[in-house]
Design a protein around this motif. Sequence first.
Motif, PDB file in Angstrom:
ATOM      1  N   VAL A  55       0.844  -1.180   0.057  1.00  0.00           N
ATOM      2  CA  VAL A  55      -0.193  -0.112   0.104  1.00  0.00           C
ATOM      3  C   VAL A  55       0.768   1.084  -0.026  1.00  0.00           C
ATOM      4  N   LEU A  56       1.932   1.146   0.855  1.00  0.00           N
ATOM      5  CA  LEU A  56       2.684   2.396   1.095  1.00  0.00           C
ATOM      6  C   LEU A  56       3.568   2.688  -0.513  1.00  0.00           C
ATOM      7  N   ASP A  57       3.995   1.435  -0.880  1.00  0.00           N
ATOM      8  CA  ASP A  57       4.541   1.605  -2.338  1.00  0.00           C
ATOM      9  C   ASP A  57       3.752   2.583  -3.210  1.00  0.00           C
ATOM     10  N   VAL A  58       2.523   2.349  -3.344  1.00  0.00           N
ATOM     11  CA  VAL A  58       1.639   3.103  -4.333  1.00  0.00           C
ATOM     12  C   VAL A  58       1.338   4.813  -3.660  1.00  0.00           C
ATOM     13  N   LEU A  59       1.063   4.548  -2.411  1.00  0.00           N
ATOM     14  CA  LEU A  59       0.697   5.915  -1.876  1.00  0.00           C
ATOM     15  C   LEU A  59       1.985   6.892  -1.760  1.00  0.00           C
ATOM     16  N   LEU A  60       3.105   6.180  -1.531  1.00  0.00           N
ATOM     17  CA  LEU A  60       4.363   7.240  -1.727  1.00  0.00           C
ATOM     18  C   LEU A  60       4.966   7.586  -3.132  1.00  0.00           C
ATOM     19  N   ALA A  61       4.436   6.861  -4.047  1.00  0.00           N
ATOM     20  CA  ALA A  61       4.929   7.130  -5.412  1.00  0.00           C
ATOM     21  C   ALA A  61       4.673   8.411  -5.719  1.00  0.00           C
ATOM     22  N   ASP A  62       5.727   8.976  -6.564  1.00  0.00           N
ATOM     23  CA  ASP A  62       5.514  10.255  -6.991  1.00  0.00           C
ATOM     24  C   ASP A  62       4.337  10.921  -7.462  1.00  0.00           C
ATOM     25  N   GLY A  63       3.955  11.875  -6.909  1.00  0.00           N
ATOM     26  CA  GLY A  63       2.689  12.400  -7.576  1.00  0.00           C
ATOM     27  C   GLY A  63       1.215  12.086  -7.312  1.00  0.00           C
ATOM     28  N   PHE A  64       1.371  10.591  -6.444  1.00  0.00           N
ATOM     29  CA  PHE A  64       0.135  10.057  -6.402  1.00  0.00           C
ATOM     30  C   PHE A  64      -0.870  11.001  -5.429  1.00  0.00           C
ATOM     31  N   LEU A  65      -0.344  11.158  -4.240  1.00  0.00           N
ATOM     32  CA  LEU A  65      -1.269  12.148  -3.328  1.00  0.00           C
ATOM     33  C   LEU A  65      -1.602  13.566  -4.118  1.00  0.00           C
ATOM     34  N   ASP A  66      -0.690  13.972  -5.208  1.00  0.00           N
ATOM     35  CA  ASP A  66      -1.235  15.254  -5.555  1.00  0.00           C
ATOM     36  C   ASP A  66      -2.537  14.945  -6.554  1.00  0.00           C
ATOM     37  N   ASP A  67      -2.352  13.663  -7.213  1.00  0.00           N
ATOM     38  CA  ASP A  67      -3.262  13.403  -7.973  1.00  0.00           C
ATOM     39  C   ASP A  67      -4.744  13.064  -7.167  1.00  0.00           C
ATOM     40  N   VAL A  68      -4.594  12.704  -6.057  1.00  0.00           N
ATOM     41  CA  VAL A  68      -5.725  12.493  -4.997  1.00  0.00           C
ATOM     42  C   VAL A  68      -6.436  13.724  -4.886  1.00  0.00           C
ATOM     43  N   ALA A  69      -5.461  14.806  -4.536  1.00  0.00           N
ATOM     44  CA  ALA A  69      -5.864  16.107  -4.226  1.00  0.00           C
ATOM     45  C   ALA A  69      -6.761  16.743  -5.594  1.00  0.00           C
ATOM     46  N   ARG A  70      -6.246  16.526  -6.670  1.00  0.00           N
ATOM     47  CA  ARG A  70      -6.775  16.984  -7.954  1.00  0.00           C
ATOM     48  C   ARG A  70      -8.147  16.349  -7.859  1.00  0.00           C
ATOM     49  N   LYS A  71      -8.054  14.984  -8.064  1.00  0.00           N
ATOM     50  CA  LYS A  71      -9.448  14.408  -8.246  1.00  0.00           C
ATOM     51  C   LYS A  71     -10.670  14.922  -6.978  1.00  0.00           C
ATOM     52  N   ALA A  72      -9.991  14.869  -5.673  1.00  0.00           N
ATOM     53  CA  ALA A  72     -10.901  15.391  -4.617  1.00  0.00           C
ATOM     54  C   ALA A  72     -11.716  16.655  -5.188  1.00  0.00           C
ATOM     55  N   LEU A  73     -10.987  17.656  -5.928  1.00  0.00           N
ATOM     56  CA  LEU A  73     -11.433  18.910  -6.101  1.00  0.00           C
ATOM     57  C   LEU A  73     -12.421  18.680  -7.180  1.00  0.00           C
ATOM     58  N   LEU A  74     -12.170  17.836  -8.102  1.00  0.00           N
ATOM     59  CA  LEU A  74     -13.454  17.624  -9.158  1.00  0.00           C
ATOM     60  C   LEU A  74     -14.468  17.253  -8.642  1.00  0.00           C
ATOM     61  N   MET A  75     -14.340  16.119  -7.408  1.00  0.00           N
ATOM     62  CA  MET A  75     -15.269  15.561  -6.904  1.00  0.00           C
ATOM     63  C   MET A  75     -16.204  16.873  -6.255  1.00  0.00           C
ATOM     64  N   LYS A  76     -15.393  17.427  -5.325  1.00  0.00           N
ATOM     65  CA  LYS A  76     -16.209  18.448  -4.546  1.00  0.00           C
ATOM     66  C   LYS A  76     -17.006  19.691  -5.340  1.00  0.00           C
ATOM     67  N   GLN A  77     -16.198  19.938  -6.388  1.00  0.00           N
ATOM     68  CA  GLN A  77     -16.846  21.076  -7.401  1.00  0.00           C
ATOM     69  C   GLN A  77     -18.369  20.366  -7.944  1.00  0.00           C
ATOM     70  N   GLY A  78     -18.151  18.883  -8.403  1.00  0.00           N
ATOM     71  CA  GLY A  78     -19.388  18.526  -8.825  1.00  0.00           C
ATOM     72  C   GLY A  78     -20.391  18.329  -7.928  1.00  0.00           C
ATOM     73  N   LEU A  79     -20.096  17.878  -6.540  1.00  0.00           N
ATOM     74  CA  LEU A  79     -21.196  17.884  -5.611  1.00  0.00           C
ATOM     75  C   LEU A  79     -21.526  19.162  -5.013  1.00  0.00           C
ATOM     76  N   ALA A  80     -20.841  20.148  -5.414  1.00  0.00           N
ATOM     77  CA  ALA A  80     -21.156  21.640  -5.200  1.00  0.00           C
ATOM     78  C   ALA A  80     -22.130  21.993  -5.875  1.00  0.00           C
ATOM     79  N   ALA A  81     -22.040  21.623  -7.198  1.00  0.00           N
ATOM     80  CA  ALA A  81     -23.027  21.958  -8.333  1.00  0.00           C
ATOM     81  C   ALA A  81     -24.224  21.234  -8.035  1.00  0.00           C
TER      82      ALA A  81
END
Length: 397
Positions: A287-313
Motif C-alpha cells: 500500500v505504501l509503495d503506491v501511496l508514496l509514489a511520486d505524484g500519487f497524493l497530488d493526484d488524489v487532491a486534484r481528483k478530490a477537487l473535481l469531486m467536490k466541485q461536482g457535488l457543490a453543483a
Amino acid sequence: MSGSALFDTYARAPLAFERGEGCWMITDTGERYLDFGAGIAVNALGHAHPHLVAALTEQAGKLWHVSNLYEVPGQRRLGERLVASTFADRVFFTNSGAEAIEGAIKTARRYHFVNGHPERFGVITFEGAFHGRTLATIAAGGQQKYLEGFGPKAAGFDQVPFDDIDAVEKLIGPETAAIMLEPVQGEGGIRAFPTQSLKRLRELCDKHGLLLIFDEVQCGVGRTGKLFAYEWSGVTPDIMAVAKGIGGGFPMAAVLATEEAASAMTPGVHGTTFGGNPLAMAVGNAVLDVLLADGFLDDVARKALLMKQGLAAIADEFPDVIQEIRGAGLMLGVKCKVSNAAFNAALREHKLLAVPAGDNVVRLLPALTITDADIREGLDRIRAAAASMSTQHAAAN
Ligand SMILES: Cc1ncc(COP(=O)(O)O)c(C=O)c1O
C-alpha cells in the motif's frame, strides 16, 4: 441475510458481492455497483489492485505467521517507512482500529505511570467521536447508543462538545493524561477540527504535560489528500492510531508515537498475537509503495477537487435535498436536508454505494485510485438520486 447463524448485530443491505474491480463491486447476480464507500474507507486502492494482490499472494506462498516471538522483517521495514514519512519515531502493529486506539491510550497512561504520575489516566475526547467498539473505546467515543447495556462505562474518559477548546481547558485536571480526537471526524459526520483548534490543543498539551492523541483510523492514509490529515494543520500529535486504508482491505492497524511518548512501552507491557504478521506487513508495504509514489497524493487532491466541485453543483441544484458538502480530499460528506438514510437508499437504487454518518450526513469515501471517468459516473448517479428525492424537481416535471 438475517435469520442466519450470525449474531444479528448488523442491519445489512440485501446485497452480496462476489468480486471487485477498482471502484466497482459486482454482485453474485452480476449487477455492477459503483463503490463510493470503499468498505468504510478501507479499500484505499480499490478492489483487486494488482500490486496488492501480487504482494499478498507472494507472501502467502512463503510464510503466514510467526508470532512476535521472532523478528518480522516486513514489520521492521513498514515501521521504518512510517517513521520516515510521519512525526513518529516508533510503531506498534495491531489488527484493527479499536486495538490501535487501545494501544494509544495504554501508551499514554503508561507514559505518565512510568514518569511518576500513576494518577494521570484521564483522556478528554469530543462529542461525535467514534473510536471503536471495545469497552475502552466505547467509553472514549462516549456515545450512549454504543455504551448501553455493557456495564459501567470504563473509567477515565470525559467528553466535551465538538471543537469546544475552552471546555477542554476547563476540564484539564491533575488526573488528565491525554486529549484524543479525530482531526476529521468520520462517523460523526465528516467534521474537521479547524487548524486553530488543533494548535490550541497542542499548546494545552505542552503546557500541562499531556499527550495529544490523533485517531487517524479513518482520515489517515491519503484519504484527505495528504498521507495523514494532521499534515494540513502542521500540528503533530504525540501518539496516533492508524488503520483501515493502511491495509487496503487486509486487516491491520498501527500505533505511531514519538520516542518520548513510546518510552514506557518496554518488553512485556503490551502485546498481540496477530499484529504485524507477515501477510499484513506484505500488504501494508505494498500500500505504501503506491501511496508514496511520486505524484500519487497530488493526484488524489486534484481528483478530490473535481469531486467536490461536482457535488457543490448538485447541492446548488437541489437545495431541498442537500444542505452542504463538507470534508477534505476523498473524505466527503453530503449533509442532507432529507433523511440521510433515505438519501443513501436512493444512491443505492442508482447503484452507487455510500455510507451514512452522524449529523444527517452521507459519507463519500471512494478509493484513492478512482479514475476521472468513475468520478463523473458517480456524480451523474448522485445527481439522479438527488433529483429522485427533490420535491422541486418533481413539481417542475
Ligand atoms: C475514527 C475511527 N476510529 C476507530 C475506529 C475503529 O476501528 P475498527 O472498526 O477497525 O476497530 C473506526 C472505525 O470505523 C474509526 O472510524
